[in-house]
Design a protein around this motif. Structure first.
Motif, mmCIF file in Angstrom:
data_model
loop_
_atom_site.group_PDB
_atom_site.id
_atom_site.type_symbol
_atom_site.label_atom_id
_atom_site.label_comp_id
_atom_site.label_asym_id
_atom_site.label_seq_id
_atom_site.Cartn_x
_atom_site.Cartn_y
_atom_site.Cartn_z
ATOM 1 N N LEU A 128 0.970 -1.194 -0.087
ATOM 2 C CA LEU A 128 -0.008 -0.021 0.112
ATOM 3 C C LEU A 128 0.958 1.264 -0.020
ATOM 4 O O LEU A 128 2.008 0.987 0.282
ATOM 5 N N ASN A 161 -2.119 5.336 2.319
ATOM 6 C CA ASN A 161 -3.197 4.247 2.860
ATOM 7 C C ASN A 161 -2.510 3.548 4.090
ATOM 8 O O ASN A 161 -3.238 3.338 5.166
ATOM 9 N N ILE A 202 -5.142 4.184 7.054
ATOM 10 C CA ILE A 202 -5.870 2.857 7.803
ATOM 11 C C ILE A 202 -5.589 3.075 9.362
ATOM 12 O O ILE A 202 -6.564 2.596 10.120
ATOM 13 N N ALA A 203 -4.500 3.518 9.764
ATOM 14 C CA ALA A 203 -4.408 3.710 11.294
ATOM 15 C C ALA A 203 -5.212 4.681 11.762
ATOM 16 O O ALA A 203 -5.697 4.822 12.927
ATOM 17 N N TYR A 223 -8.091 5.065 10.908
ATOM 18 C CA TYR A 223 -9.434 4.685 11.130
ATOM 19 C C TYR A 223 -9.759 4.254 12.698
ATOM 20 O O TYR A 223 -10.871 4.038 13.092
ATOM 21 N N CYS A 224 -8.843 3.952 13.478
ATOM 22 C CA CYS A 224 -8.945 3.477 14.809
ATOM 23 C C CYS A 224 -9.513 4.657 15.581
ATOM 24 O O CYS A 224 -10.563 4.024 16.227
ATOM 25 N N PRO A 280 -14.687 5.473 10.504
ATOM 26 C CA PRO A 280 -14.543 5.823 9.237
ATOM 27 C C PRO A 280 -15.905 5.809 8.413
ATOM 28 O O PRO A 280 -16.103 6.077 7.138
ATOM 29 N N SER A 305 -17.544 3.165 6.901
ATOM 30 C CA SER A 305 -17.391 2.244 5.899
ATOM 31 C C SER A 305 -18.431 2.135 4.957
ATOM 32 O O SER A 305 -18.499 2.560 3.629
ATOM 33 N N TRP A 306 -19.642 1.868 5.456
ATOM 34 C CA TRP A 306 -20.826 1.291 4.441
ATOM 35 C C TRP A 306 -21.333 2.655 3.846
ATOM 36 O O TRP A 306 -21.713 2.606 2.805
ATOM 37 N N GLN A 329 -19.734 5.394 3.063
ATOM 38 C CA GLN A 329 -18.672 5.494 1.866
ATOM 39 C C GLN A 329 -18.927 4.689 0.824
ATOM 40 O O GLN A 329 -18.819 4.984 -0.090
ATOM 41 N N ILE A 330 -19.070 3.409 1.013
ATOM 42 C CA ILE A 330 -19.427 2.292 -0.261
ATOM 43 C C ILE A 330 -20.333 2.654 -0.824
ATOM 44 O O ILE A 330 -20.379 2.747 -2.144
ATOM 45 N N PHE A 331 -21.454 2.966 -0.264
ATOM 46 C CA PHE A 331 -23.044 3.310 -0.926
ATOM 47 C C PHE A 331 -22.842 4.941 -1.395
ATOM 48 O O PHE A 331 -24.059 5.246 -1.784
ATOM 49 N N GLY A 332 -22.037 5.770 -1.152
ATOM 50 C CA GLY A 332 -21.839 6.848 -1.547
ATOM 51 C C GLY A 332 -22.722 7.921 -0.775
ATOM 52 O O GLY A 332 -23.019 9.054 -1.206
ATOM 53 N N ILE A 346 -18.384 9.815 2.733
ATOM 54 C CA ILE A 346 -17.558 10.308 1.795
ATOM 55 C C ILE A 346 -16.715 11.577 2.476
ATOM 56 O O ILE A 346 -15.774 12.010 2.461
ATOM 57 N N LEU A 359 -2.956 7.267 15.122
ATOM 58 C CA LEU A 359 -3.592 6.638 16.313
ATOM 59 C C LEU A 359 -3.985 7.595 17.612
ATOM 60 O O LEU A 359 -4.583 7.241 18.300
ATOM 61 N N TRP A 361 -19.838 -2.787 -9.507
ATOM 62 C CA TRP A 361 -19.955 -1.495 -8.960
ATOM 63 C C TRP A 361 -19.734 -1.486 -7.506
ATOM 64 O O TRP A 361 -18.684 -1.047 -6.801
ATOM 65 N N ARG A 404 -16.447 -0.396 -5.025
ATOM 66 C CA ARG A 404 -16.656 0.249 -3.848
ATOM 67 C C ARG A 404 -16.065 -0.049 -2.572
ATOM 68 O O ARG A 404 -15.341 0.441 -2.090
ATOM 69 N N SER A 421 -12.556 0.954 -0.102
ATOM 70 C CA SER A 421 -13.192 1.779 0.996
ATOM 71 C C SER A 421 -12.533 1.398 1.977
ATOM 72 O O SER A 421 -11.351 0.836 1.855
ATOM 73 N N ALA A 422 -12.704 2.081 3.521
ATOM 74 C CA ALA A 422 -12.048 1.726 4.466
ATOM 75 C C ALA A 422 -11.958 0.027 4.965
ATOM 76 O O ALA A 422 -11.139 -0.625 5.571
ATOM 77 N N VAL A 423 -13.153 -0.585 4.432
ATOM 78 C CA VAL A 423 -13.288 -2.124 4.499
ATOM 79 C C VAL A 423 -12.015 -2.773 3.563
ATOM 80 O O VAL A 423 -11.404 -3.420 4.143
ATOM 81 N N VAL A 473 -2.581 -1.143 14.836
ATOM 82 C CA VAL A 473 -2.988 0.037 14.578
ATOM 83 C C VAL A 473 -4.633 0.024 15.006
ATOM 84 O O VAL A 473 -5.418 0.737 14.241
#
Lengths: 255, 322
Positions: free
Chosen positions: A94, A98, A102-103, A105-106, A110, A112-113, A115-118, A123, A169, B173, B177, B181-183, B200
């Motif tokens: 990475l 990144n 990633i750190a 996020y602790c 974040p 995440s979901w 973010q995934i679905f916009g 975002i 962190l 899609w 995504r 993503s963070a995942v 971390v």
């Protein structure tokens, strides 16, 4: 001054091997405490116990009044303890960004979901975390290298990335395991300066280091280990003259 | 810069039109294979996440595919539910199975995980074969209904193609995504350096299970789409060879490359079908094809596909006019 970390009679055995025996010491808030000692004296084992990589064979580790020994590593990170590794353990496929992101996020939650679905909040949160990560990357002097894959970086740059990642962190206690090992004098200066700045931010720093100039330069207090036990504790001037420490490194005096 | 975006927009529009009009100029047989490609793509996208991003090699993917297929079939045939309810339920049921497989898998190191997943796959297959009360045993389930949108029943390849197109594009899609993503990042972190990932603050247990669950949901949905297309399923449709076939598609696509995976699924699904002309020697031909492919693309075809298929097409067009 409050005690941020208490090591109480901590022992660690690996089968018959006594890696640490009855180690006792405290760490004060916002101090810089260095752990020194020959290779194999148990320094990194101590770090591994504090960060939950190993379970203690005996004793306890108290962080901010709560026991953390035998806790899972990720929980300990959430509590506020971050570390770097002696042999660099970056996420090698990475980028610098990144690794730090990633750190972040602790503590950064974040979403995440979303973010995934916009969803906008997800975002937005991602954007903020990237922004914070960028600042940390700039802080350690790697501005412009955010998108470089870490395995392509120079050794010194990788060490800096590890520090940035640990800082992401938002730790109260930072464990640095040989942060200047393998670096040239100019790089050592940069890292030393970084550590000083980190201290100014209120972070407590626990340092393992072999470079005595760096250790004597920035430490407020030093603990010396040998064969898993503490052989000396005190200010740099005291440790420098301490017979047991000298003997541990250089062997007994010859007549 | 403006020219580039205009060009890529035109490419996208062209591809979109091509995809929409595909049934018009493709024969029945080709359409049939494309539908299977789409079903395989949805299924293998999940496996790609598991192997490429979270580093957990699974030879049991046909089990989730089969659980999805059987769940969807039984819900529609025996309980009379609509396809549109059965499909998501099939995905969820496959997801639950994913949790069940993930948990013992946490304890084993990479190589042994392959064996755990094979074991799981065998158990599921045996359940399909022997739990006749539920699954009808070796006779399988017949009369699985075609999906219907209002009065419009999707009972031909041309009609089913559009269903698959929508689901495949949605799957592409969603997976794109997820990996960005963070995942996705945390899964890659665990794969790269598990000790540092924990240091971390990443709960590696949770994310490993999550990877299994996501991958099994994708497979379950693929299985449901399969069942409602072929309208008849039986345990042999979900044996170890199917798992191997999925694994091969995932690996051939290259690690962490969604375009590579897409190309791999298309190429290998067509290859499997077209090699039928060789009759008994089909598997030899397929094997040779695979061997040659791996020699030229040892890390999967995804590695040469650094650009997305769309920009590759653009480069092709450019060289023809330039």
């Amino acid at each position: 001054m409050a005690k941020i970390l208490e090591i109480e009679n901590v022992s660690k055995f690996f089968g018959g091997l006594e890696a640490l025996k009855d180690v006792c010491f405290d760490v004060q808030e916002n101090e810089l405490l260095s752990i020194i000692g020959p290779n194999g004296s148990g320094k990194t084992t101590l770090f591994n116990l504090i960060t939950g990589v190993y379970r203690v064979s005996g004793g306890s580790i108290i962080f901010k009044g709560q026991p953390v020994h035998n806790e899972k590593s990720n929980r300990i990170a959430e509590r506020g303890i971050a570390r770097t590794f002696q042999n660099i353990k970056l996420f090698h496929t990475l980028s610098v960004m990144n690794n730090v992101l990633i750190a972040s996020y602790c503590k950064g939650r974040p979403q995440s979901w979303a973010q995934i679905f916009g969803v906008q909040s997800g975002i937005e949160r991602d954007r903020k975390l990237k922004e914070k990560s960028r600042e940390l990357i700039k802080f350690v002097g790697l501005k412009g290298k955010e998108d470089d894959v870490v395995s392509n970086l120079a050794y010194g740059e990788q060490k800096k990335t590890e520090i940035a990642r640990a800082l992401a962190l938002n730790p109260e206690l930072l464990l640095l395991d040989e942060p200047v090992g393998g670096l040239n004098p100019a790089e050592r200066q940069e890292i030393t300066h970084l550590i000083r700045t980190i201290l100014k931010e209120g972070v407590t720093v626990l340092l393992i280091e072999h470079d005595m100039r760096v250790v004597m330069n920035i430490s407020e207090r030093i603990i010396a280990l040998n064969f898993g036990q503490i052989i000396a504790e005190g200010k740099p001037e005291e440790i420098r003259r301490n017979g047991a420490v000298i003997e541990a490194y250089f062997g007994p005096e010859m007549d | 810069m403006q020219e580039k975006t205009l060009r890529s927009r035109m490419i996208i529009a062209l591809v979109a039109i091509l995809l929409l009009l595909l049934p018009a100029f493709c024969g029945y047989y080709v359409l049939h294979i494309i539908i299977f490609s789409g079903i395989n793509l949805i299924t293998v996208l999940g496996l790609g996440l598991l192997i490429g991003f979270s580093g957990q090699v699974s030879l049991g993917h046909a089990a989730f595919y089969g659980i999805g297929a059987y769940a969807s079939a039984l819900l529609t045939v025996k309980l009379g539910l609509s396809f549109w309810i059965a499909l998501p339920l099939a995905g969820i049921i496959a997801g639950i199975a994913g949790v069940l497989l993930a948990i013992p898998s946490l304890k084993v190191a990479a190589l042994y995980l392959v064996m755990t997943t094979i074991g799981f796959s065998m158990i599921v297959w045996l359940m399909m074969l022997q739990w006749s009360g539920l699954t009808n045993g070796p006779n399988g389930i017949i009369g699985i209904p075609f999906p219907a949108i209002g009065g419009w029943v999707l009972d031909s390849p041309a009609k089913y193609y559009y269903l698959i197109l929508v689901f495949a594009l949605a799957a592409l899609w969603l997976m794109s995504r997820i990996v960005r993503s963070a995942v996705g990042l945390r899964l890659m972190a665990i794969f790269d350096q598990e000790e540092a990932a924990q240091a971390v603050g990443i709960n590696t247990t949770y994310f490993r299970v999550l990877a299994f669950v996501i991958s099994s949901i994708f497979a379950g949905v693929g299985g449901s789409l399969y069942a409602h297309y072929v309208t008849f399923i039986h345990p042999e449709n979900f044996n170890i060879w199917v798992s191997i076939s999925f694994l091969v598609m995932a690996v051939f696509g290259g690690q962490r490359s969604i375009p590579g995976l897409t190309a791999s699924v298309l190429i290998l699904t067509f290859a499997t079908e077209y090699f039928r002309v060789f009759g008994e020697y089909r598997m030899i031909g397929y094997g040779l094809f695979l061997a040659v492919g791996m020699i030229y693309f040892p890390r999967g075809i995804g590695t040469i596909k650094l650009a997305s298929p769309k920009s590759l097409l653009a480069r092709l067009l450019r060289s023809k006019t330039g």
